[in-house]
Design a protein around this motif. Structure first.
Motif, PDB file in Angstrom:
ATOM      1  N   ASN A 107       0.825  -1.207   0.000  1.00  0.00           N
ATOM      2  CA  ASN A 107       0.000   0.000   0.000  1.00  0.00           C
ATOM      3  C   ASN A 107       0.861   1.261   0.000  1.00  0.00           C
ATOM      4  O   ASN A 107       0.577   2.231  -0.711  1.00  0.00           O
ATOM      5  N   MET A 108       1.933   1.250   0.787  1.00  0.00           N
ATOM      6  CA  MET A 108       2.795   2.428   0.897  1.00  0.00           C
ATOM      7  C   MET A 108       3.660   2.631  -0.347  1.00  0.00           C
ATOM      8  O   MET A 108       3.900   3.762  -0.769  1.00  0.00           O
ATOM      9  N   LEU A 109       4.137   1.522  -0.908  1.00  0.00           N
ATOM     10  CA  LEU A 109       5.056   1.611  -2.041  1.00  0.00           C
ATOM     11  C   LEU A 109       4.345   1.676  -3.386  1.00  0.00           C
ATOM     12  O   LEU A 109       4.904   2.160  -4.371  1.00  0.00           O
ATOM     13  N   GLY A 110       3.127   1.147  -3.425  1.00  0.00           N
ATOM     14  CA  GLY A 110       2.391   1.143  -4.680  1.00  0.00           C
ATOM     15  C   GLY A 110       2.954   0.168  -5.690  1.00  0.00           C
ATOM     16  O   GLY A 110       2.828   0.365  -6.905  1.00  0.00           O
ATOM     17  N   VAL A 111       3.599  -0.901  -5.200  1.00  0.00           N
ATOM     18  CA  VAL A 111       4.159  -1.926  -6.084  1.00  0.00           C
ATOM     19  C   VAL A 111       3.717  -3.301  -5.594  1.00  0.00           C
ATOM     20  O   VAL A 111       3.334  -3.470  -4.439  1.00  0.00           O
ATOM     21  N   LYS A 112       3.786  -4.277  -6.480  1.00  0.00           N
ATOM     22  CA  LYS A 112       3.412  -5.637  -6.130  1.00  0.00           C
ATOM     23  C   LYS A 112       4.549  -6.309  -5.374  1.00  0.00           C
ATOM     24  O   LYS A 112       5.693  -6.315  -5.821  1.00  0.00           O
ATOM     25  N   ILE A 113       4.229  -6.876  -4.208  1.00  0.00           N
ATOM     26  CA  ILE A 113       5.215  -7.606  -3.418  1.00  0.00           C
ATOM     27  C   ILE A 113       4.837  -9.080  -3.431  1.00  0.00           C
ATOM     28  O   ILE A 113       3.694  -9.437  -3.140  1.00  0.00           O
ATOM     29  N   GLU A 114       5.791  -9.934  -3.773  1.00  0.00           N
ATOM     30  CA  GLU A 114       5.511 -11.359  -3.919  1.00  0.00           C
ATOM     31  C   GLU A 114       6.411 -12.200  -3.019  1.00  0.00           C
ATOM     32  O   GLU A 114       7.545 -11.803  -2.727  1.00  0.00           O
ATOM     33  N   PRO A 115       5.920 -13.360  -2.568  1.00  0.00           N
ATOM     34  CA  PRO A 115       6.750 -14.259  -1.751  1.00  0.00           C
ATOM     35  C   PRO A 115       7.937 -14.766  -2.562  1.00  0.00           C
ATOM     36  O   PRO A 115       7.797 -15.105  -3.732  1.00  0.00           O
ATOM     37  N   ALA A 116       9.094 -14.810  -1.935  1.00  0.00           N
ATOM     38  CA  ALA A 116      10.296 -15.278  -2.620  1.00  0.00           C
ATOM     39  C   ALA A 116      10.288 -16.801  -2.737  1.00  0.00           C
ATOM     40  O   ALA A 116       9.729 -17.489  -1.882  1.00  0.00           O
ATOM     41  N   PRO A 117      10.897 -17.337  -3.789  1.00  0.00           N
ATOM     42  CA  PRO A 117      11.026 -18.799  -3.903  1.00  0.00           C
ATOM     43  C   PRO A 117      11.827 -19.351  -2.729  1.00  0.00           C
ATOM     44  O   PRO A 117      12.655 -18.643  -2.146  1.00  0.00           O
ATOM     45  N   ASP A 118      11.590 -20.604  -2.382  1.00  0.00           N
ATOM     46  CA  ASP A 118      12.323 -21.229  -1.276  1.00  0.00           C
ATOM     47  C   ASP A 118      13.832 -21.149  -1.487  1.00  0.00           C
ATOM     48  O   ASP A 118      14.602 -20.983  -0.537  1.00  0.00           O
ATOM     49  N   LYS A 119      14.239 -21.257  -2.746  1.00  0.00           N
ATOM     50  CA  LYS A 119      15.668 -21.214  -3.071  1.00  0.00           C
ATOM     51  C   LYS A 119      16.277 -19.878  -2.664  1.00  0.00           C
ATOM     52  O   LYS A 119      17.403 -19.818  -2.160  1.00  0.00           O
ATOM     53  N   ASP A 154      15.233 -17.946  -0.281  1.00  0.00           N
ATOM     54  CA  ASP A 154      15.285 -17.904   1.182  1.00  0.00           C
ATOM     55  C   ASP A 154      16.551 -18.590   1.675  1.00  0.00           C
ATOM     56  O   ASP A 154      17.242 -18.099   2.571  1.00  0.00           O
ATOM     57  N   ARG A 155      16.868 -19.735   1.078  1.00  0.00           N
ATOM     58  CA  ARG A 155      18.047 -20.501   1.499  1.00  0.00           C
ATOM     59  C   ARG A 155      19.351 -19.821   1.098  1.00  0.00           C
ATOM     60  O   ARG A 155      20.291 -19.751   1.887  1.00  0.00           O
ATOM     61  N   LEU A 156      19.408 -19.318  -0.143  1.00  0.00           N
ATOM     62  CA  LEU A 156      20.660 -18.775  -0.666  1.00  0.00           C
ATOM     63  C   LEU A 156      20.912 -17.323  -0.296  1.00  0.00           C
ATOM     64  O   LEU A 156      22.056 -16.918  -0.067  1.00  0.00           O
ATOM     65  N   PHE A 157      19.827 -16.526  -0.246  1.00  0.00           N
ATOM     66  CA  PHE A 157      20.007 -15.085  -0.078  1.00  0.00           C
ATOM     67  C   PHE A 157      19.323 -14.502   1.161  1.00  0.00           C
ATOM     68  O   PHE A 157      19.403 -13.303   1.398  1.00  0.00           O
ATOM     69  N   ASN A 158      18.625 -15.334   1.938  1.00  0.00           N
ATOM     70  CA  ASN A 158      17.899 -14.842   3.116  1.00  0.00           C
ATOM     71  C   ASN A 158      16.903 -13.743   2.729  1.00  0.00           C
ATOM     72  O   ASN A 158      16.891 -12.648   3.296  1.00  0.00           O
ATOM     73  N   VAL A 159      16.071 -14.051   1.748  1.00  0.00           N
ATOM     74  CA  VAL A 159      15.064 -13.113   1.252  1.00  0.00           C
ATOM     75  C   VAL A 159      13.682 -13.749   1.401  1.00  0.00           C
ATOM     76  O   VAL A 159      13.469 -14.889   0.992  1.00  0.00           O
ATOM     77  N   ASP A 160      12.741 -13.006   2.020  1.00  0.00           N
ATOM     78  CA  ASP A 160      11.385 -13.512   2.240  1.00  0.00           C
ATOM     79  C   ASP A 160      10.426 -13.127   1.109  1.00  0.00           C
ATOM     80  O   ASP A 160       9.576 -13.905   0.703  1.00  0.00           O
ATOM     81  N   PHE A 161      10.553 -11.871   0.638  1.00  0.00           N
ATOM     82  CA  PHE A 161       9.679 -11.344  -0.405  1.00  0.00           C
ATOM     83  C   PHE A 161      10.525 -10.597  -1.430  1.00  0.00           C
ATOM     84  O   PHE A 161      11.689 -10.280  -1.179  1.00  0.00           O
ATOM     85  N   PHE A 162       9.919 -10.319  -2.583  1.00  0.00           N
ATOM     86  CA  PHE A 162      10.648  -9.547  -3.585  1.00  0.00           C
ATOM     87  C   PHE A 162       9.714  -8.598  -4.320  1.00  0.00           C
ATOM     88  O   PHE A 162       8.495  -8.787  -4.359  1.00  0.00           O
ATOM     89  N   VAL A 163      10.325  -7.567  -4.898  1.00  0.00           N
ATOM     90  CA  VAL A 163       9.630  -6.625  -5.774  1.00  0.00           C
ATOM     91  C   VAL A 163      10.334  -6.701  -7.123  1.00  0.00           C
ATOM     92  O   VAL A 163      11.557  -6.550  -7.193  1.00  0.00           O
ATOM     93  N   LYS A 164       9.580  -6.943  -8.178  1.00  0.00           N
ATOM     94  CA  LYS A 164      10.172  -7.031  -9.508  1.00  0.00           C
ATOM     95  C   LYS A 164      10.017  -5.700 -10.226  1.00  0.00           C
ATOM     96  O   LYS A 164       8.917  -5.170 -10.359  1.00  0.00           O
ATOM     97  N   ILE A 165      11.146  -5.159 -10.671  1.00  0.00           N
ATOM     98  CA  ILE A 165      11.165  -3.911 -11.430  1.00  0.00           C
ATOM     99  C   ILE A 165      11.821  -4.214 -12.775  1.00  0.00           C
ATOM    100  O   ILE A 165      13.046  -4.332 -12.860  1.00  0.00           O
ATOM    101  N   GLY A 166      11.022  -4.376 -13.808  1.00  0.00           N
ATOM    102  CA  GLY A 166      11.567  -4.779 -15.099  1.00  0.00           C
ATOM    103  C   GLY A 166      12.167  -6.162 -14.987  1.00  0.00           C
ATOM    104  O   GLY A 166      11.492  -7.116 -14.620  1.00  0.00           O
ATOM    105  N   GLU A 167      13.466  -6.263 -15.248  1.00  0.00           N
ATOM    106  CA  GLU A 167      14.174  -7.533 -15.116  1.00  0.00           C
ATOM    107  C   GLU A 167      14.995  -7.585 -13.832  1.00  0.00           C
ATOM    108  O   GLU A 167      15.780  -8.508 -13.631  1.00  0.00           O
ATOM    109  N   LYS A 168      14.823  -6.590 -12.981  1.00  0.00           N
ATOM    110  CA  LYS A 168      15.567  -6.514 -11.727  1.00  0.00           C
ATOM    111  C   LYS A 168      14.658  -6.881 -10.550  1.00  0.00           C
ATOM    112  O   LYS A 168      13.434  -6.840 -10.645  1.00  0.00           O
TER     113      LYS A 168
END
Length: 213
Positions: A106-118, A120-134
């Motif tokens: 709501n605050m950022l105005g962008v779609k936030i999605e759950p990160a793949p299990d991989k 979480d294991r490799l990068f310690n990331v729970d969620f992600f925001v996709k901006i183009g290909e980044k």
């Protein structure tokens, strides 16, 4: 089938089938390995709970169904049913936006999605925001009396390497969001991170490359 559904639902609601009431049933029936229900009953009443105890629980279940549930059902109106058909969608929506990631969306105005299990294991990331290909990584950490900020900062220090690897691979930074409960609701404890994420979103949209982290 309807009768079984009622019995099971009410029994679960009032926790009459919890271990403290009926004992370790799953473990006990495996030890017994009965071939008939009579064999199971004999074992159960002898080794787990006495017959009198189960009779009392059964009577309590009957009262819950015929008195408590019946009284509650009698209070349900036709309008309640009509309203529920649409209102439950709104209730679910409000519950969702009350969560931390819902607040972030709501605050950022962008779609936030759950990160793949991989991730979480490799990068310690729970969620992600996709901006183009980044991608921007998000890690949400609950803070309470048992989990102190000092401990989380220490953990963050140990995870910096994996976060840098994420940035190198996917282009965006990883941000820590601290979550605390206030008046029964989850809120973001470090709101200043919102501006930092917004700046990162803007940077990625402009196609700026990070040369040094």
């Amino acid at each position: 089938m309807p009768k079984e559904w009622i019995l099971n639902s009410v029994m679960n609601r009032f926790q009459l089938n919890f271990k403290r009431n009926v004992g370790p049933t799953s473990e006990s029936i495996r030890k017994c390995s009965p071939k008939t229900v009579d064999e199971w009953r004999e074992y159960y009443f002898l080794r787990v709970k006495p017959r009198e105890h189960i009779v009392e629980l059964g009577k309590k279940l009957y009262v819950k169904i015929t008195e408590v549930i019946q009284s509650e059902v009698a209070e349900v109106t036709e309008q309640d049913c009509i309203d529920y058909m649409i209102d439950r969608t709104f209730d679910g929506y409000m519950t969702e936006i009350q969560t931390v990631y819902g607040q972030l969306e709501n605050m950022l105005g962008v779609k936030i999605e759950p990160a793949p299990d991989k991730w979480d294991r490799l990068f310690n990331v729970d969620f992600f925001v996709k901006i183009g290909e980044k991608y921007i990584g998000l890690q949400i950490k609950p803070v309470n009396d048992r989990i102190q900020l000092a401990e989380i900062f220490k953990e963050h220090g140990l995870q910096i390497k994996t976060h840098k690897e994420f940035t190198k691979k996917y282009g965006g930074k990883v941000f820590y969001i601290f979550s605390v409960k206030q008046d029964g609701k989850k809120v973001i404890a470090n709101p200043e991170v919102i501006k930092e994420i917004q700046e990162e979103v803007k940077r990625l949209k402009q196609g700026i490359i990070i040369w040094r982290i």
